[in-house]
Design a protein around this motif. Structure first.
Motif, mmCIF file in Angstrom:
data_model
loop_
_atom_site.group_PDB
_atom_site.id
_atom_site.type_symbol
_atom_site.label_atom_id
_atom_site.label_comp_id
_atom_site.label_asym_id
_atom_site.label_seq_id
_atom_site.Cartn_x
_atom_site.Cartn_y
_atom_site.Cartn_z
ATOM 1 N N GLU A 235 0.827 -1.218 0.000
ATOM 2 C CA GLU A 235 0.000 0.000 0.000
ATOM 3 C C GLU A 235 0.856 1.260 0.000
ATOM 4 O O GLU A 235 0.436 2.311 -0.465
ATOM 5 C CB GLU A 235 -0.926 0.022 1.212
ATOM 6 C CG GLU A 235 -1.827 -1.202 1.339
ATOM 7 C CD GLU A 235 -1.120 -2.367 2.001
ATOM 8 O OE1 GLU A 235 -0.355 -2.150 2.968
ATOM 9 O OE2 GLU A 235 -1.306 -3.500 1.520
ATOM 10 N N GLY A 236 2.077 1.147 0.573
ATOM 11 C CA GLY A 236 2.941 2.312 0.653
ATOM 12 C C GLY A 236 2.393 3.335 1.623
ATOM 13 O O GLY A 236 1.645 3.024 2.562
ATOM 14 N N PHE A 237 2.782 4.574 1.413
ATOM 15 C CA PHE A 237 2.296 5.670 2.250
ATOM 16 C C PHE A 237 1.008 6.230 1.645
ATOM 17 O O PHE A 237 0.890 6.351 0.423
ATOM 18 C CB PHE A 237 3.354 6.766 2.372
ATOM 19 C CG PHE A 237 4.614 6.314 3.060
ATOM 20 C CD1 PHE A 237 4.633 6.107 4.426
ATOM 21 C CD2 PHE A 237 5.777 6.083 2.338
ATOM 22 C CE1 PHE A 237 5.793 5.683 5.067
ATOM 23 C CE2 PHE A 237 6.931 5.668 2.963
ATOM 24 C CZ PHE A 237 6.936 5.467 4.336
ATOM 25 N N GLY A 261 8.161 6.952 7.779
ATOM 26 C CA GLY A 261 6.946 7.744 7.745
ATOM 27 C C GLY A 261 6.483 8.116 9.142
ATOM 28 O O GLY A 261 7.206 7.942 10.130
ATOM 29 N N TYR A 262 5.265 8.634 9.201
ATOM 30 C CA TYR A 262 4.667 9.051 10.465
ATOM 31 C C TYR A 262 3.712 7.964 10.952
ATOM 32 O O TYR A 262 3.331 7.056 10.192
ATOM 33 C CB TYR A 262 3.960 10.386 10.279
ATOM 34 C CG TYR A 262 4.931 11.533 10.045
ATOM 35 C CD1 TYR A 262 5.444 12.272 11.108
ATOM 36 C CD2 TYR A 262 5.336 11.869 8.759
ATOM 37 C CE1 TYR A 262 6.335 13.307 10.904
ATOM 38 C CE2 TYR A 262 6.235 12.909 8.541
ATOM 39 C CZ TYR A 262 6.729 13.619 9.616
ATOM 40 O OH TYR A 262 7.617 14.643 9.414
ATOM 41 N N MET A 268 4.386 12.732 4.212
ATOM 42 C CA MET A 268 4.451 14.192 4.076
ATOM 43 C C MET A 268 5.582 14.585 3.123
ATOM 44 O O MET A 268 6.548 15.268 3.518
ATOM 45 C CB MET A 268 4.637 14.859 5.449
ATOM 46 C CG MET A 268 3.483 14.646 6.402
ATOM 47 S SD MET A 268 3.664 15.602 7.934
ATOM 48 C CE MET A 268 2.188 15.089 8.830
ATOM 49 N N PRO A 269 5.473 14.177 1.883
ATOM 50 C CA PRO A 269 6.586 14.403 0.942
ATOM 51 C C PRO A 269 6.867 15.867 0.654
ATOM 52 O O PRO A 269 8.003 16.231 0.345
ATOM 53 C CB PRO A 269 6.128 13.667 -0.316
ATOM 54 C CG PRO A 269 4.635 13.644 -0.212
ATOM 55 C CD PRO A 269 4.338 13.521 1.231
ATOM 56 N N LEU A 525 3.299 24.225 10.961
ATOM 57 C CA LEU A 525 2.241 23.232 11.121
ATOM 58 C C LEU A 525 2.477 22.047 10.187
ATOM 59 O O LEU A 525 2.452 20.902 10.615
ATOM 60 C CB LEU A 525 0.873 23.871 10.849
ATOM 61 C CG LEU A 525 0.495 25.056 11.763
ATOM 62 C CD1 LEU A 525 -0.846 25.630 11.353
ATOM 63 C CD2 LEU A 525 0.483 24.626 13.228
ATOM 64 N N THR A 526 2.677 22.340 8.922
ATOM 65 C CA THR A 526 3.017 21.329 7.917
ATOM 66 C C THR A 526 4.024 21.973 6.970
ATOM 67 O O THR A 526 4.493 23.095 7.200
ATOM 68 C CB THR A 526 1.770 20.878 7.130
ATOM 69 O OG1 THR A 526 1.286 21.958 6.338
ATOM 70 C CG2 THR A 526 0.666 20.382 8.060
ATOM 71 N N SER A 527 4.329 21.261 5.910
ATOM 72 C CA SER A 527 5.249 21.831 4.926
ATOM 73 C C SER A 527 4.622 22.986 4.164
ATOM 74 O O SER A 527 5.329 23.761 3.513
ATOM 75 C CB SER A 527 5.676 20.751 3.927
ATOM 76 O OG SER A 527 4.554 20.259 3.220
ATOM 77 N N GLN A 528 3.295 23.153 4.274
ATOM 78 C CA GLN A 528 2.608 24.189 3.511
ATOM 79 C C GLN A 528 2.025 25.299 4.366
ATOM 80 O O GLN A 528 1.682 26.354 3.834
ATOM 81 C CB GLN A 528 1.485 23.565 2.676
ATOM 82 C CG GLN A 528 1.983 22.608 1.590
ATOM 83 C CD GLN A 528 0.862 22.004 0.792
ATOM 84 O OE1 GLN A 528 -0.244 21.805 1.304
ATOM 85 N NE2 GLN A 528 1.124 21.694 -0.463
#
Length: 558
Positions: A235-237, A261-262, A268-269, A525-528
């Motif tokens: 399934e991967g991430f 991963g988390y 969260m690439p 918060l995130t990368s964005q």
């Protein structure tokens, strides 16, 4: 009796005359036979023995026998041979009736020299002709040429194994934004020469651009080419589709033990990777462990060791002892929570290659070697051939190349919205609750400009320039997160002018400019997205103070 003798004599004379006449007729017939054969040869070259017109086969045979048996004088043979040779020369073809003639061996007849007659076995004169083996034949002279030692193909055959062709010097890669005195130039040039990194289509490398987690995985795969030690589930991430550009690199980095991963099975690439995560990834992938107390090792080498998350203590300490960590401009400041730049990523990957024994350590005389943290590497260095550089060369100051929109030590640039809560004053900054639009535009590694607008009856424009601190670790409600403080000053402009003056009238004199002071924190918060909170004080005739809180959307630059 006399009469009988006379009669016998007459008969004898008659016989003699008949014999003479017969001999003359035979010679005449021979000449006619010869002329007829020559004429027939002209008319029908393919017939060997044409018959004389008006005669039978028997008479023709008789004439032939007569021709071969009748003696001739040398003079008659020469006279008869001459016209035959002339005829052959004039027609440039041999007469079939003269098969036994020696004419083909006459050197004055070029037609017979090139004719294919030498292969005819019935011509004894030509059977022994040496023409096919004569050295004047170009075809026979050049036939053995391919095997002669003068063949260029055989002489140049070993050329591809020449040392100068198999070991060419690595060409220098020139990026338009990486100068010769740029601090990470040796790392960038070395990996570019190995084709382990690449620039952008415009010829730039963008060394100060932050690196996302997906980009760092791609750099690991390209530079280190690691071998898998585990397998990612089919399934991967959940946030990495199969057709995502970096999906193969993310899989390779995970299966080689570098990245993980988390807990919610996300990767969260697109999130910018903090420096501490990059160091942890390299330490895990290389299987490094600290030789002593990780906390003590971090304290010995870093002034900001308290900012290292507890989960990364052992990995950062082990990477430090293995000379993987590179700190610029201060070798004792790790800045673990600051997003990793492309230049820093290349420097750490180069040190990983040194650890793997694939490249040589930078000589101690190279300025970039002064930013490598840890004990001196246990590798014999080649004595330098250049003069010892001055202290200014080994520790160059940070360049003042302004890059609007770049990331700073405090994180990415952003633009966002929020609410401003007025604490004191008559402008929209200090009065009531108003809508606010704010931004952060990185200029240098430590400086930003943060234009903002507080919208209301008296719109206030704020333009501060801030000094951005490195990320710090904060703990709230048993949760640990990173914050990046900042302080600054600038100008505050209150517009609209509908304020009441001290005499009870309206002050409609337009804009009012004052000194602005600001202080706040950014929280990734995130990368964005980045959350922010700040307190602002605008010193006009009346001091306006307000606090805003909001969320910004990160962008990489202009």
């Amino acid at each position: 009796m006399n009469m009988i003798f006379t009669r016998r004599l007459s008969v004898l004379l008659s016989c003699t005359m008949l014999a003479v006449v017969s001999n003359g007729l035979s010679a005449q017939a021979q000449i006619i036979d010869t002329d007829s054969m020559e004429g027939s040869a002209k008319a029908s070259p393919g017939n060997a023995r044409p018959a004389i017109p008006g005669t039978t086969a028997t008479s023709a045979s008789y004439l032939t026998n007569v021709e071969s048996s009748t003696p001739r004088s040398a003079k008659q043979s020469a006279n008869m041979a001459a016209p035959r040779m002339a005829q052959v020369d004039s027609n440039n073809q041999p007469s079939p009736g003269l098969e036994t003639a020696p004419t083909p061996t006459t050197p004055t007849s070029p037609g017979l020299e090139t004719a294919p007659t030498p292969t005819t076995p019935t011509s004894p004169g030509l059977e022994t002709a040496p023409t096919p083996t004569t050295p004047t034949s170009p075809g026979l002279e050049t036939a053995p040429t391919p095997t002669t030692p003068t063949s260029p193909g055989l002489e140049t055959a070993p050329t591809p194994t020449a040392p100068e062709q198999t070991a060419p010097a690595a060409p220098a890669v020139n990026f338009i934004d990486v100068s010769a005195d740029y601090w990470a130039e040796p790392f960038i040039q070395a990996l570019a020469a190995r084709n382990a990194i690449a620039g952008f289509p415009d010829g730039a490398f963008r060394p100060e651009q932050p690196v996302t987690r997906a980009e760092f995985a791609a750099m690991i795969q390209r530079a280190l080419n690691p071998s898998p030690v585990q397998q990612l589930s089919p399934e991967g991430f959940t946030d990495v589709p199969a057709n995502y550009w970096a999906a193969p690199a993310i899989r390779a980095a995970y299966e080689a033990g570098f990245m993980a991963g988390y807990p919610d099975n996300t990767f969260m690439p697109n999130q910018e990777i903090p420096k501490v995560q990059a160091i942890t990834a390299l330490a895990n992938g290389l299987g490094l462990t600290a030789s002593g107390d990780p906390g003590q090792i971090l304290t010995n080498y870093y002034a900001d060791a308290g900012q290292v998350p507890s989960y990364a203590f052992n990995q950062v300490a082990a990477a430090t002892e293995a000379n993987l960590v590179v700190n610029y401009p201060d070798v004792r400041t790790l800045n673990p929570q600051v997003p990793l730049t492309r230049a820093e990523a290349v420097a750490h990957l180069y040190q990983a290659l040194v650890r793997l024994g694939q490249v040589q350590p930078l000589p101690a005389t190279v300025a970039a070697a002064g930013y490598i943290v840890g004990p001196p590497p246990q590798v014999t260095q080649v004595p330098p051939t250049t003069p010892e550089p001055t202290p200014e060369e080994t520790t160059p100051p940070e360049t003042l190349d302004v890059e609007p929109g770049r990331a700073t030590r405090g994180g990415s640039s952003y633009i966002g919205v929020g609410a401003n809560f007025g604490l004191s004053g008559a402008s929209d900054l200090g009065d009531g609750t108003n809508f606010a639009v704010f931004s952060k535009i990185g200029l240098l590694r430590s400086f930003s400009v943060r234009p903002a607008v507080v919208v209301g009856d008296n719109t206030t424009v704020l333009v501060p320039i801030t000094y951005d601190f490195s990320f710090r670790t904060a703990e709230t409600l048993e949760q640990t997160f990173s914050i990046a403080p900042y302080v600054g000053a600038g100008v505050g402009i209150a517009t609209g002018g509908d304020e009441d003056d001290d005499n009870g009238g309206d002050d409609d004199d337009g804009s009012d400019v004052g000194l602005l002071l600001t202080a706040g924190v950014d929280v990734p918060l995130t990368s964005q997205f980045t959350a922010t909170a700040a307190v602002n004080a605008n010193f006009r005739d009346d001091t306006d103070v307000g606090i805003w809180v909001g969320v910004g959307y990160n962008f990489p630059g202009f």
